[in-house]
Design a protein around this motif. Structure first.
Motif, PDB file in Angstrom:
ATOM      1  N   ALA A 103      -8.972  17.401 -60.290  1.00 49.09           N
ATOM      2  CA  ALA A 103      -9.349  16.346 -61.288  1.00 49.09           C
ATOM      3  C   ALA A 103     -10.348  16.040 -60.950  1.00 49.09           C
ATOM      4  CB  ALA A 103      -8.568  14.735 -59.927  1.00 49.09           C
ATOM      5  N   ASP A 104     -11.854  16.321 -60.239  1.00 48.84           N
ATOM      6  CA  ASP A 104     -13.079  16.766 -60.180  1.00 48.84           C
ATOM      7  C   ASP A 104     -13.079  18.362 -59.611  1.00 48.84           C
ATOM      8  OD1 ASP A 104     -15.364  16.367 -60.558  1.00 48.84           O
ATOM      9  OD2 ASP A 104     -15.814  14.310 -59.820  1.00 48.84           O
ATOM     10  N   TYR A 105     -14.998  18.445 -59.447  1.00 46.53           N
ATOM     11  CA  TYR A 105     -14.984  19.399 -59.372  1.00 46.53           C
ATOM     12  C   TYR A 105     -15.082  19.330 -57.406  1.00 46.53           C
ATOM     13  CZ  TYR A 105     -15.241  22.422 -63.265  1.00 46.53           C
ATOM     14  OH  TYR A 105     -15.676  23.010 -64.673  1.00 46.53           O
ATOM     15  N   ASP A 106     -15.414  18.354 -57.329  1.00 48.63           N
ATOM     16  CA  ASP A 106     -16.005  18.028 -55.420  1.00 48.63           C
ATOM     17  C   ASP A 106     -14.137  17.788 -55.343  1.00 48.63           C
ATOM     18  OD1 ASP A 106     -18.016  18.400 -56.087  1.00 48.63           O
ATOM     19  OD2 ASP A 106     -18.799  16.404 -56.037  1.00 48.63           O
ATOM     20  N   GLU A 107     -13.051  17.408 -56.069  1.00 49.64           N
ATOM     21  CA  GLU A 107     -12.135  17.130 -55.291  1.00 49.64           C
ATOM     22  C   GLU A 107     -10.788  18.108 -54.743  1.00 49.64           C
ATOM     23  OE1 GLU A 107     -10.399  13.708 -55.281  1.00 49.64           O
ATOM     24  OE2 GLU A 107     -12.600  13.758 -55.847  1.00 49.64           O
ATOM     25  N   PRO A 108     -10.330  18.046 -54.327  1.00 46.30           N
ATOM     26  CA  PRO A 108      -9.192  19.415 -53.897  1.00 46.30           C
ATOM     27  C   PRO A 108      -8.801  19.989 -54.893  1.00 46.30           C
ATOM     28  CG  PRO A 108      -8.123  17.122 -53.064  1.00 46.30           C
ATOM     29  CD  PRO A 108      -9.481  16.549 -53.169  1.00 46.30           C
ATOM     30  N   MET A 109      -7.931  20.706 -54.725  1.00 49.74           N
ATOM     31  CA  MET A 109      -7.300  21.971 -55.943  1.00 49.74           C
ATOM     32  C   MET A 109      -5.747  21.009 -56.087  1.00 49.74           C
ATOM     33  SD  MET A 109      -7.882  24.230 -57.894  1.00 49.74           S
ATOM     34  CE  MET A 109      -8.647  25.352 -56.611  1.00 49.74           C
ATOM     35  N   LEU A 110      -5.677  20.566 -56.876  1.00 51.82           N
ATOM     36  CA  LEU A 110      -4.001  19.972 -57.748  1.00 51.82           C
ATOM     37  C   LEU A 110      -2.766  20.971 -57.774  1.00 51.82           C
ATOM     38  CD1 LEU A 110      -5.662  17.340 -60.518  1.00 51.82           C
ATOM     39  CD2 LEU A 110      -4.671  16.655 -57.543  1.00 51.82           C
ATOM     40  N   ILE A 111      -3.117  22.175 -58.911  1.00 51.70           N
ATOM     41  CA  ILE A 111      -2.632  23.343 -59.384  1.00 51.70           C
ATOM     42  C   ILE A 111      -3.031  24.787 -58.517  1.00 51.70           C
ATOM     43  CG2 ILE A 111      -1.176  24.187 -61.091  1.00 51.70           C
ATOM     44  CD1 ILE A 111      -1.129  21.551 -61.863  1.00 51.70           C
ATOM     45  N   GLY A 171      -4.645  11.597 -67.908  1.00 50.93           N
ATOM     46  CA  GLY A 171      -5.717  11.834 -68.144  1.00 50.93           C
ATOM     47  C   GLY A 171      -6.543  12.961 -68.119  1.00 50.93           C
ATOM     48  N   MET A 172      -7.350  14.079 -68.156  1.00 52.06           N
ATOM     49  CA  MET A 172      -8.339  14.973 -68.045  1.00 52.06           C
ATOM     50  C   MET A 172      -8.576  15.329 -66.933  1.00 52.06           C
ATOM     51  SD  MET A 172      -9.742  16.354 -70.673  1.00 52.06           S
ATOM     52  CE  MET A 172     -10.179  15.604 -72.233  1.00 52.06           C
ATOM     53  N   TYR A 173      -8.164  16.504 -67.011  1.00 50.44           N
ATOM     54  CA  TYR A 173      -8.565  17.231 -65.488  1.00 50.44           C
ATOM     55  C   TYR A 173      -9.411  18.703 -66.184  1.00 50.44           C
ATOM     56  CZ  TYR A 173      -4.649  14.915 -63.679  1.00 50.44           C
ATOM     57  OH  TYR A 173      -3.624  13.885 -63.318  1.00 50.44           O
ATOM     58  N   LEU A 174      -9.736  19.069 -64.443  1.00 53.52           N
ATOM     59  CA  LEU A 174     -11.036  20.485 -65.136  1.00 53.52           C
ATOM     60  C   LEU A 174     -10.083  21.834 -64.529  1.00 53.52           C
ATOM     61  CD1 LEU A 174     -13.980  18.951 -63.308  1.00 53.52           C
ATOM     62  CD2 LEU A 174     -13.703  19.160 -65.518  1.00 53.52           C
ATOM     63  N   PHE A 175     -10.443  22.636 -65.499  1.00 52.43           N
ATOM     64  CA  PHE A 175      -9.541  23.662 -65.302  1.00 52.43           C
ATOM     65  C   PHE A 175     -10.679  25.206 -64.989  1.00 52.43           C
ATOM     66  CE2 PHE A 175      -8.412  24.771 -69.924  1.00 52.43           C
ATOM     67  CZ  PHE A 175      -8.931  25.259 -69.487  1.00 52.43           C
ATOM     68  N   ASP A 176     -10.246  26.037 -63.916  1.00 51.37           N
ATOM     69  CA  ASP A 176     -10.931  27.140 -64.122  1.00 51.37           C
ATOM     70  C   ASP A 176      -9.652  28.817 -64.359  1.00 51.37           C
ATOM     71  OD1 ASP A 176     -14.114  26.481 -64.283  1.00 51.37           O
ATOM     72  OD2 ASP A 176     -13.612  26.751 -62.549  1.00 51.37           O
ATOM     73  N   LEU A 177     -10.320  29.467 -64.736  1.00 50.66           N
ATOM     74  CA  LEU A 177      -9.416  31.267 -64.727  1.00 50.66           C
ATOM     75  C   LEU A 177      -9.988  32.065 -64.017  1.00 50.66           C
ATOM     76  CD1 LEU A 177      -6.358  32.282 -65.715  1.00 50.66           C
ATOM     77  CD2 LEU A 177      -8.717  33.713 -66.891  1.00 50.66           C
ATOM     78  N   ARG A 178     -10.175  32.440 -62.946  1.00 50.60           N
ATOM     79  CA  ARG A 178     -11.603  33.237 -61.656  1.00 50.60           C
ATOM     80  C   ARG A 178     -10.382  34.522 -61.703  1.00 50.60           C
ATOM     81  NH1 ARG A 178     -15.914  31.893 -57.757  1.00 50.60           N
ATOM     82  NH2 ARG A 178     -16.792  31.926 -59.541  1.00 50.60           N
TER      83      ARG A 178
END
Length: 108
Positions: free
Chosen positions: A35-43, A74-81
């Motif tokens: 939900a935000d970079y400081d929040e826990p991973m949701l998926i 709502g809007m969520y953030l994601f990264d692929l690493r």
């Protein structure tokens, strides 16, 4: 690369990532949504747990209906690493827009 995905809550979806000029096996590959970079991973998806290697340069990231059903609209953030050896890279980041559905998960 910055990308925006729009998905109806409770829908399944997938996408294919093409790593041009990649001729090595990846040590790891992960996709995470918060939900935000400081929040826990949701998926979180990883190789053989939501991410499938199609060939050396192509990987498919899969989401089931239950992955998105638990998220509020709502809007969520994601990264692929991924990592090759000890070197991490984040070639894909962006936003996942979960759109409310007029149907519940049973289609009613």
């Amino acid at each position: 690369m910055l990308k925006v995905f729009q998905v109806k809550r409770g829908d399944q979806f997938s996408f294919i990532v093409n790593f041009k000029n990649l001729n090595q096996n990846l040590s790891t590959i992960k996709f995470g949504i918060k939900a935000d970079y400081d929040e826990p991973m949701l998926i979180e998806k990883s190789l053989n747990d939501g991410i499938v290697k199609l060939d050396t340069q192509h990987y498919q990231v899969n989401f089931s209906a239950s992955d998105t059903d638990g998220l509020d609209a709502g809007m969520y953030l994601f990264d692929l690493r991924y990592t090759i050896g000890d070197t991490p890279k984040t070639p894909l980041s962006g936003y996942l827009l979960i759109i409310a559905s007029v149907f519940n998960t049973q289609g009613e």
